[in-house]
Write a protein that holds these residues in place. Sequence first.
Motif, PDB file in Angstrom:
ATOM      1  N   ALA A   1       0.823  -1.204   0.000  1.00 12.26           N
ATOM      2  CA  ALA A   1       0.000   0.000   0.000  1.00 12.26           C
ATOM      3  C   ALA A   1       0.861   1.259   0.000  1.00 12.26           C
ATOM      4  N   THR A   2       1.994   1.230   0.719  1.00 10.80           N
ATOM      5  CA  THR A   2       2.871   2.408   0.727  1.00 10.80           C
ATOM      6  C   THR A   2       3.485   2.655  -0.644  1.00 10.80           C
ATOM      7  N   ASP A   3       3.662   1.596  -1.426  1.00  7.39           N
ATOM      8  CA  ASP A   3       4.166   1.791  -2.789  1.00  7.39           C
ATOM      9  C   ASP A   3       3.139   2.504  -3.666  1.00  7.39           C
ATOM     10  N   ARG A   4       1.861   2.380  -3.330  1.00  5.32           N
ATOM     11  CA  ARG A   4       0.804   3.022  -4.110  1.00  5.32           C
ATOM     12  C   ARG A   4       0.546   4.455  -3.633  1.00  5.32           C
ATOM     13  N   THR A   5       0.743   4.702  -2.334  1.00  2.66           N
ATOM     14  CA  THR A   5       0.481   6.037  -1.788  1.00  2.66           C
ATOM     15  C   THR A   5       1.739   6.512  -1.046  1.00  2.66           C
ATOM     16  N   ASP A   6       1.652   6.608   0.279  1.00  2.00           N
ATOM     17  CA  ASP A   6       2.825   6.904   1.095  1.00  2.00           C
ATOM     18  C   ASP A   6       2.579   6.352   2.495  1.00  2.00           C
ATOM     19  N   ARG A   7       3.632   6.290   3.294  1.00  2.00           N
ATOM     20  CA  ARG A   7       3.557   5.608   4.581  1.00  2.00           C
ATOM     21  C   ARG A   7       2.606   6.309   5.551  1.00  2.00           C
ATOM     22  N   LEU A   8       2.640   7.618   5.600  1.00  2.00           N
ATOM     23  CA  LEU A   8       1.781   8.322   6.552  1.00  2.00           C
ATOM     24  C   LEU A   8       0.310   8.191   6.167  1.00  2.00           C
ATOM     25  N   THR A   9       0.027   8.158   4.882  1.00  4.15           N
ATOM     26  CA  THR A   9      -1.361   7.957   4.445  1.00  4.15           C
ATOM     27  C   THR A   9      -1.857   6.581   4.867  1.00  4.15           C
ATOM     28  N   VAL A  10      -1.007   5.559   4.689  1.00  9.38           N
ATOM     29  CA  VAL A  10      -1.386   4.208   5.107  1.00  9.38           C
ATOM     30  C   VAL A  10      -1.576   4.157   6.617  1.00  9.38           C
ATOM     31  N   ALA A  11      -0.691   4.820   7.378  1.00 10.54           N
ATOM     32  CA  ALA A  11      -0.825   4.839   8.837  1.00 10.54           C
ATOM     33  C   ALA A  11      -2.135   5.490   9.255  1.00 10.54           C
ATOM     34  N   GLY A  12      -2.480   6.608   8.608  1.00 16.83           N
ATOM     35  CA  GLY A  12      -3.747   7.252   8.927  1.00 16.83           C
ATOM     36  C   GLY A  12      -4.940   6.384   8.587  1.00 16.83           C
TER      37      GLY A  12
ATOM     38  N   GLY B   1      -7.862  -3.915  13.195  1.00 19.63           N
ATOM     39  CA  GLY B   1      -7.923  -4.983  14.179  1.00 19.63           C
ATOM     40  C   GLY B   1      -6.648  -5.118  14.967  1.00 19.63           C
ATOM     41  N   ALA B   2      -6.401  -6.335  15.484  1.00 19.56           N
ATOM     42  CA  ALA B   2      -5.264  -6.582  16.361  1.00 19.56           C
ATOM     43  C   ALA B   2      -3.956  -6.269  15.658  1.00 19.56           C
ATOM     44  N   GLY B   3      -3.059  -5.609  16.406  1.00 19.77           N
ATOM     45  CA  GLY B   3      -1.741  -5.289  15.864  1.00 19.77           C
ATOM     46  C   GLY B   3      -1.684  -4.009  15.066  1.00 19.77           C
ATOM     47  N   ALA B   4      -2.808  -3.299  14.929  1.00 18.08           N
ATOM     48  CA  ALA B   4      -2.809  -2.083  14.112  1.00 18.08           C
ATOM     49  C   ALA B   4      -1.901  -1.020  14.706  1.00 18.08           C
ATOM     50  N   ALA B   5      -1.858  -0.897  16.025  1.00 24.41           N
ATOM     51  CA  ALA B   5      -1.032   0.136  16.656  1.00 24.41           C
ATOM     52  C   ALA B   5       0.449  -0.087  16.351  1.00 24.41           C
TER      53      ALA B   5
ATOM     54  N   ARG C   1       1.664  -1.690  13.827  1.00 22.74           N
ATOM     55  CA  ARG C   1       1.872  -1.461  12.399  1.00 22.74           C
ATOM     56  C   ARG C   1       1.968   0.024  12.089  1.00 22.74           C
ATOM     57  N   VAL C   2       1.171   0.836  12.778  1.00 22.17           N
ATOM     58  CA  VAL C   2       1.237   2.281  12.584  1.00 22.17           C
ATOM     59  C   VAL C   2       2.609   2.802  13.024  1.00 22.17           C
ATOM     60  N   ARG C   3       3.096   2.337  14.175  1.00 23.39           N
ATOM     61  CA  ARG C   3       4.424   2.770  14.633  1.00 23.39           C
ATOM     62  C   ARG C   3       5.505   2.377  13.640  1.00 23.39           C
ATOM     63  N   ARG C   4       5.355   1.211  13.014  1.00 22.64           N
ATOM     64  CA  ARG C   4       6.333   0.768  12.023  1.00 22.64           C
ATOM     65  C   ARG C   4       6.336   1.670  10.790  1.00 22.64           C
ATOM     66  N   LEU C   5       5.178   2.228  10.452  1.00 20.74           N
ATOM     67  CA  LEU C   5       5.062   3.018   9.230  1.00 20.74           C
ATOM     68  C   LEU C   5       5.581   4.448   9.375  1.00 20.74           C
ATOM     69  N   ILE C   6       5.748   4.913  10.592  1.00 21.64           N
ATOM     70  CA  ILE C   6       6.123   6.314  10.785  1.00 21.64           C
ATOM     71  C   ILE C   6       7.554   6.609  10.328  1.00 21.64           C
ATOM     72  N   PRO C   7       8.578   5.846  10.758  1.00 18.91           N
ATOM     73  CA  PRO C   7       9.942   6.138  10.267  1.00 18.91           C
ATOM     74  C   PRO C   7      10.093   5.724   8.811  1.00 18.91           C
ATOM     75  N   PRO C   8      11.127   6.239   8.136  1.00 17.75           N
ATOM     76  CA  PRO C   8      11.349   5.858   6.738  1.00 17.75           C
ATOM     77  C   PRO C   8      11.578   4.355   6.591  1.00 17.75           C
ATOM     78  N   ARG C   9      11.143   3.825   5.483  1.00 17.89           N
ATOM     79  CA  ARG C   9      11.281   2.394   5.230  1.00 17.89           C
ATOM     80  C   ARG C   9      12.736   2.046   4.898  1.00 17.89           C
ATOM     81  N   ARG C  10      13.216   0.940   5.461  1.00 10.55           N
ATOM     82  CA  ARG C  10      14.583   0.475   5.207  1.00 10.55           C
ATOM     83  C   ARG C  10      14.529  -0.981   4.741  1.00 10.55           C
TER      84      ARG C  10
END
Length: 327
Positions: free
Chosen positions: A229-240, A262-266, A268-277
């Motif tokens: 999904a981040t490849d289609r949009t951006d990480r912060l948009t996916v987190a939101g 659902g479960a684990g969303a929080a 996953r959001v924390r993972r999406l905030i920093p730049p992807r490596r």
Amino acid sequence: MTVALVLFGYAVALAVFAGPLLRRARWVDRAPRLAIALWHALSVTVLASAAMAGLALTVPTVQVSGDLAALLRACVMALREQYASPGGAAAGATGAVLALAILARTLWCLARAALRAARDRARHRQVLDIVGRPDRGHGFTILDCAESAAYCLPGRQRRTVVTTAALQALDGGQLAAVLAHERAHLAERHDLALTFSAAIATAFPAVKLFRDAAAETARLVELRADDVATDRTDRLTVAGALLAVASHGTPAVPVGAMAAGGAGAAARVRRLIPPRRPLGRAQATAGSLAVAVLLALPVLVLGGPAATASQHNLCPDASVSASAPMQ
């Protein structure tokens, strides 16, 4: 007997030590697809090693018909020498029971899990046909529901479902991110990975590796879909988008459906905030080789004595035997 002990020891070592090591590895969240493959390779290797250990015990007790050619009789003698077990027929019978039990239990649980998921998805599609309505512009089904959620139903009649509450909570970019997330599940057939890992954990609940593999697979497929999904949009948009669809819980979905929130969303959001490596090419190659080695090693161990036997004089070359004069 040596081959059986090596294979069984290999299975036990992987079942005890490999799971904790992989769960503590820092790279898995950076390469979820590779991590899923590694978890599945571990599960398959443990099952295959245990089954092959039983097969190795069975080999020397197999009787060969006296009507076969001398070439085959001589080769069987060499194989018996390499796979010889001090337990004789009793060890062979035990090995056969072990191998067949593992195979039968695995296939039964896989078939039952697949049929149950297909049945539940079919029932849910029937409900959606009655209470849902299609969104022609984006190709998903709208479900009137007070809970904000989005999920997909895999299979031949795949569906992506978004509730009316989620549509109110998501803006245009976030909706695109959610749809990309769900379509990644469908395109990469994450349902098959989930069904396999869950079925193996059900078949052998005492093996912690299988339980860990099921839990990690469920987590990792969501990370993988997030990355697509981040490849289609951006990480912060996916987190939101994740925060929006997870804020009011997830409605009940059938077995085999995959929900964005659902479960684990929080986490996953924390993972999406920093730049992807993402992993480098060398690390990804090393991981792929590890998967291949895990799967190949039991086969090499089981076939090693047979290869050794082929070098013995007891196994003459077929061309020599064919050219020998008839008595």
